[in-house]
Design an enzyme around this catalytic site. Structure first.
Site, mmCIF file in Angstrom:
data_model
loop_
_atom_site.group_PDB
_atom_site.id
_atom_site.type_symbol
_atom_site.label_atom_id
_atom_site.label_comp_id
_atom_site.label_asym_id
_atom_site.label_seq_id
_atom_site.Cartn_x
_atom_site.Cartn_y
_atom_site.Cartn_z
ATOM 1 N N LYS A 1 0.855 -1.188 0.000
ATOM 2 C CA LYS A 1 0.000 0.000 0.000
ATOM 3 C C LYS A 1 0.889 1.236 0.000
ATOM 4 C CE LYS A 1 -3.632 2.373 2.464
ATOM 5 N NZ LYS A 1 -4.667 2.274 3.487
ATOM 6 N N LYS B 1 -2.024 -1.333 -4.038
ATOM 7 C CA LYS B 1 -2.918 -0.184 -4.005
ATOM 8 C C LYS B 1 -2.125 1.094 -4.030
ATOM 9 C CE LYS B 1 -5.916 1.855 -0.615
ATOM 10 N NZ LYS B 1 -6.384 1.799 0.712
HETATM 11 C C1 PBG Z 1 -7.574 3.286 5.376
HETATM 12 C C2 PBG Z 1 -7.811 3.068 3.940
HETATM 13 C C3 PBG Z 1 -7.609 4.003 2.924
HETATM 14 C C4 PBG Z 1 -8.116 3.447 1.761
HETATM 15 C C5 PBG Z 1 -8.584 2.162 2.065
HETATM 16 N N1 PBG Z 1 -8.378 1.932 3.434
HETATM 17 C C6 PBG Z 1 -7.096 5.405 2.964
HETATM 18 C C7 PBG Z 1 -5.796 5.707 3.548
HETATM 19 O O1 PBG Z 1 -4.954 4.844 3.745
HETATM 20 O O2 PBG Z 1 -5.599 6.874 3.856
HETATM 21 C C8 PBG Z 1 -8.156 4.159 0.442
HETATM 22 C C9 PBG Z 1 -9.146 3.696 -0.542
HETATM 23 C C10 PBG Z 1 -9.470 4.666 -1.619
HETATM 24 O O3 PBG Z 1 -8.849 5.734 -1.773
HETATM 25 O O4 PBG Z 1 -10.394 4.346 -2.369
HETATM 26 N N2 PBG Z 1 -6.690 2.529 6.032
#
Ligand code: PBG
Length: 325
Positions: free
Chosen positions: A194, A247
């Site tokens: 991520k 992601k």
């Molecule tokens: C939170 C989380 C996030 C997303 C999924 N789970 C945001 C972040 O890490 O700030 C992002 C998903 C998206 O932007 O569609 N842990």
């Protein structure tokens, strides 16, 4: 001799016959934003076409999705500000929004594959995925809470928990504790690679979960790196993840490819909120054709190596019949 590549592009049937990748509704997962209350819906300023809804209204949507052939959803809670605190205690409330939603959804749609997000940001007054003390995210204290959160979601009936927090060692601890509590067949989809991305803005808008101070650079991966992502992915596999997620998706197709080449687990890509809104906004400005761009983006993610894709377009695609089965 001339190689006539155009022979295989001559007509639609030939093109389809030699097509290397195909989208299936079964491989798409729809994210859903929940709010408490009844018969409530709220628009999200930066995500045209997506709304936060109370459980009863989401259930109605899910009913339609299931009838159109969608097999899986991932749910996220928008928590009222007055329920947030520095210990994110609402994340462990057995009567909280997610446990209630999981129970309700599973009761009505036992076959639907239900995924929950494991992280503290929706519940944390600091807006961070972990517990923040004196400007630092506390890894192990956070993991202890995430383990309890995962068990609560499993108890409520989730099929998969998806840790999105990027704390170290959380997959192993969650796996061990799920087993100990006899949730041996509740799976873990790890947000393994991520990235610290600019593309999560609309999501944070949807949940009102933007960090109040600092950024997420001490836990999410630097966009400059790919070896580091591979390392995280390999570790999460060894710790017991059942699927590995990358992601965002489109800016990270190289990472999806590399991960696919280095694992036999299903690879999941998350086409995140910013990717959704970029396509929506460009089409609203008549810069691109929305339906073509959606299919091209998802096919590219698939071609790169993703088996499954989490996409805000899933239900739109099903409704418009953009994927032919
Ligand atoms: C939170 C989380 C996030 C997303 C999924 N789970 C945001 C972040 O890490 O700030 C992002 C998903 C998206 O932007 O569609 N842990």
């Amino acid at each position: 001799m001339i190689k006539r590549g155009r022979i295989l592009r001559k007509n639609k049937n030939i093109r389809e016959m030699v097509s290397e990748n195909k989208l299936h509704l079964e491989n798409l997962i729809q994210p859903i934003f929940l709010i408490s209350g009844k018969n409530k819906r709220e628009k999200i300023k930066t995500m045209d076409g997506i709304e936060r809804k109370s459980i009863d209204l989401q259930i109605k949507d899910i009913k339609k999705m299931v009838s159109m052939g969608i097999k899986s959803v991932i749910i996220f809670p928008s928590i009222e500000e007055n329920k947030k605190n520095k210990n994110a205690t609402e994340a462990l409330n057995p009567k909280g929004l997610i446990p209630n939603a999981v129970k309700e959804i599973k009761k009505q749609f036992p076959e639907l594959i239900l995924i929950t997000d494991i992280a503290l940001d929706p519940y944390n007054s600091d807006g961070h995925d972990g517990i923040l003390r004196n400007g630092k995210i506390l890894n192990d204290k956070t993991v202890d809470i995430l383990v309890k959160q995962a068990i609560l979601h499993a108890k409520s009936g989730a099929d998969f928990v998806a840790p999105s927090d990027m704390m170290d060692g959380r997959i192993l601890k969650i796996r061990n504790n799920l087993d100990k509590e006899n949730f041996k067949y509740v799976g873990i989809i790890s947000y393994a690679a991520k990235y610290c991305s600019s593309l999560y803005g609309p999501f944070r808008d949807a949940l009102n979960s933007a960090p109040k101070s600092g950024d997420k650079k001490t836990y999410q991966i630097n966009p400059a790196n790919s070896d580091e992502a591979l390392k995280e992915v390999i570790e999460d596999e060894a710790e017991g993840a059942d699927m590995l997620m990358i992601k965002p998706a489109i800016f990270y197709l190289d990472i999806i490819s590399k991960v696919k080449a280095n694992t036999y687990l299903p690879v999941v890509a998350y086409q995140v909120s910013g990717e959704y809104s970029m396509l929506i906004c460009s089409s609203k400005n008549n810069i691109i054709d929305l339906d073509d761009a959606i299919l091209e983006s998802l096919l590219s993610i698939k071609r790169a190596g993703a088996n499954l894709i989490i996409s805000y377009f899933t239900s739109y695609i099903a409704k418009k019949g953009l994927i032919k089965t």
